[in-house]
Design an enzyme around this catalytic site. Structure first.
Site, PDB file in Angstrom:
ATOM      1  N   ASP A   1      30.606  36.218  25.795  1.00  0.00           N
ATOM      2  CA  ASP A   1      30.879  37.631  26.100  1.00  0.00           C
ATOM      3  C   ASP A   1      31.394  38.223  24.783  1.00  0.00           C
ATOM      4  OD1 ASP A   1      31.171  39.628  28.501  1.00  0.00           O
ATOM      5  OD2 ASP A   1      33.038  39.879  27.418  1.00  0.00           O
TER       6      ASP A   1
ATOM      7  N   LYS B   1      35.095  34.378  35.398  1.00  0.00           N
ATOM      8  CA  LYS B   1      35.184  34.931  34.042  1.00  0.00           C
ATOM      9  C   LYS B   1      36.376  34.288  33.345  1.00  0.00           C
ATOM     10  CE  LYS B   1      33.297  38.043  31.301  1.00  0.00           C
ATOM     11  NZ  LYS B   1      31.900  38.443  31.166  1.00  0.00           N
TER      12      LYS B   1
END
Ligand code: NDP
Length: 449
Positions: free
Chosen positions: A168, A128
């Site tokens: 995201d 991430k």
């Protein structure tokens, strides 16, 4: 040492070694505590110290992101990429641009991503990234300059076979486009290094829809297990970004009625239900004008705007948290239970606080944890990578069908793992266990690395 003692020891160490990273502590605790029966059954995991290794990222990259605004003023943000675990495939996970981003948040998201990606049945590791940059109220050229600066550093750490980021919160088609352009310019290669790309340059059909659609498919699977369906259900959705919009779209297609959307400033309550026309207004509002959800209440009749509130007090059958972490508190869960809510499907990552998850379980709500329920996004990202490798494109129907099969398979894995370890209907434990075992066994195969 018993499994419980081993888990507690690792948890203590995580808290000591990663001070102040509360979201990361929360995510690790939630996973590790549900693994006790597995660790009991598999002493080799203790022997090889799998838990202590799995909570430590393989690599954390932190970098300076300098950029200039339209007036020439210089700003500096902080960039992150956490390459958490590559046992199953290249690191894979989104990039978040939001002022709240810090190392603990990126590590919690990267840690969750390991197990989510494992559940998709695709060969994907977990990672991430992100930055504390806030794209809100910035001009397109400012966002472009920021993305170019961010990618100028990130490009040396990623690659189509190494690490494949996606979007995201705060990173949608525009940001992915600017980042891809800069990667291509610096590396002089056209590869599938990012997913969520535009359709003209390697993107997959259904990728923008995938997380929201997947969360509703997962909810549908949960309801089917009780001989029920979405049809006719009143649903509340939080957020109004990518995941929320396509959650609403799929619920409408399946005959449900959505009565709320929100953003960080408040909630709109539309008792008549959001239809296609109203949803198109939201898509334009959020994707093109980057406006506030309050405008929905100003535009349509009979809509109430609940300033500073979340939607969980609205009476509903199904709740789809699709905004951010820890957005359902224990008090919110009480409210949902009091209103006879049947189901929570987590479109967002870790939106439900631990006390609220317990409350939902105690009330026998169907509860789809984010690792499973929102895995459709990364699953179609995996399919985008396959299409890029083959230099081919599948049709909308083909990708949607594969997405549905994957969501079914994820649900099945969660149900079976929960049953195998004596926790029937506990899909939180099922998701953690099924996701973990595949990664842990691969780590054993790869030796001490
Ligand atoms: P977007 O940026 O498109 O939308 C985010 C939405 O959540 C906006 O409405 C935003 O409101 C709201 N929001 C963000 N932060 C907060 C906050 N602190 N409090 C209240 N509302 C907030 O992001 P996505 O839709 O892509 O992501 C939503 C969630 O889904 C995240 O948890 C993400 O990690 C998760 N997710 C996303 C995937 C994807 O494919 N995009 C895949 C899997 C999970 P505002 O505009 O006011 O900030």
């Amino acid at each position: 040492m018993t499994a419980k003692e081993h888990i507690n020891k690792v948890l203590e160490q995580v808290i000591k070694r990663n001070p102040g990273e509360i979201e990361f502590h929360q995510a690790v605790k939630e996973v590790l505590e549900s693994l006790e029966p597995v660790i009991n059954n598999r002493p080799e995991y203790i022997e090889a110290n799998i838990l202590e290794r799995i909570v430590e990222p393989e690599r954390v990259i932190i970098f300076r992101v300098p950029w200039q605004d339209d007036r020439g003023k210089v700003h500096v943000n902080r960039g992150f990429r956490v390459q958490f675990n590559s046992s199953l495939g290249p690191y894979k996970g989104g990039i978040r641009f939001h002022p709240s981003v810090n190392q603990g948040i990126i590590k919690f998201l990267g840690f969750e991503q390991i197990f989510k990606n494992s559940l998709t049945t695709l060969p994907l590791g977990g990672g991430k990234g992100g930055s504390d940059f806030d794209p809100k109220y910035k001009s397109d050229p400012e966002v472009m300059r920021f993305c170019q600066s961010f990618m100028t550093e990130l490009q040396r750490h990623i690659g189509a076979d190494t690490d494949v980021p996606a979007g995201d919160i705060g990173v949608g088609a525009r940001e992915v486009g600017y980042m891809y352009g800069q990667y291509k310019r610096l590396r002089n290669e056209f590869t599938g290094v990012l997913t969520g790309k535009g359709l003209n340059w390697g993107g997959s059909l259904i990728r923008p829809e995938a997380t929201g659609y997947g969360s509703v498919y997962f909810a549908q699977e949960m309801l089917t297990s009780r001989n029920d369906s979405i049809e006719g259900k009143t649903c509340v959705v939080s957020g109004s970004g990518n995941v929320a919009q396509y959650t609403v779209e799929k619920i409408i297609q399946l005959g449900g009625r959505v009565v709320s959307l929100s953003d960080s400033a408040g909630t709109v309550y539309d008792p008549a239900g959001i239809d296609e026309e109203k949803l198109n207004f939201v898509k334009e509002l959020k994707r093109i004008r980057y406006g506030r959800i309050k405008e929905y209440a100003e535009k349509f009749k009979g809509v109430e705007y609940l300033e500073g509130q979340r939607p969980w007090g609205i009476k509903c059958d199904c709740a789809f948290p699709s905004a951010t972490q820890n957005e359902i508190s224990q008090a919110d869960a009480e409210e949902l239970c009091k209103n006879n809510c049947l189901l929570i499907s987590e479109g967002a990552n870790m939106p439900t606080e631990p006390g609220a998850v317990h409350r939902a379980h105690a009330a026998c709500l169907l509860f789809g944890p984010g690792k499973a329920a929102n895995a459709g996004g990364v699953a179609v990202s995996g399919l985008e990578m396959s299409q890029n490798s083959m230099r081919m494109r599948w049709s909308r129907e083909e990708v949607d069908q594969k997405l549905q099969q994957i969501m079914k398979a994820i649900h099945k894995q969660c149900v079976e793992a929960a049953e195998e370890y004596g926790m029937k209907d506990n899909l939180v434990a099922g998701a953690n266990i099924a996701g973990f075992v595949k990664v842990a066994d691969s780590m054993l195969d790869h030796g001490v690395i």
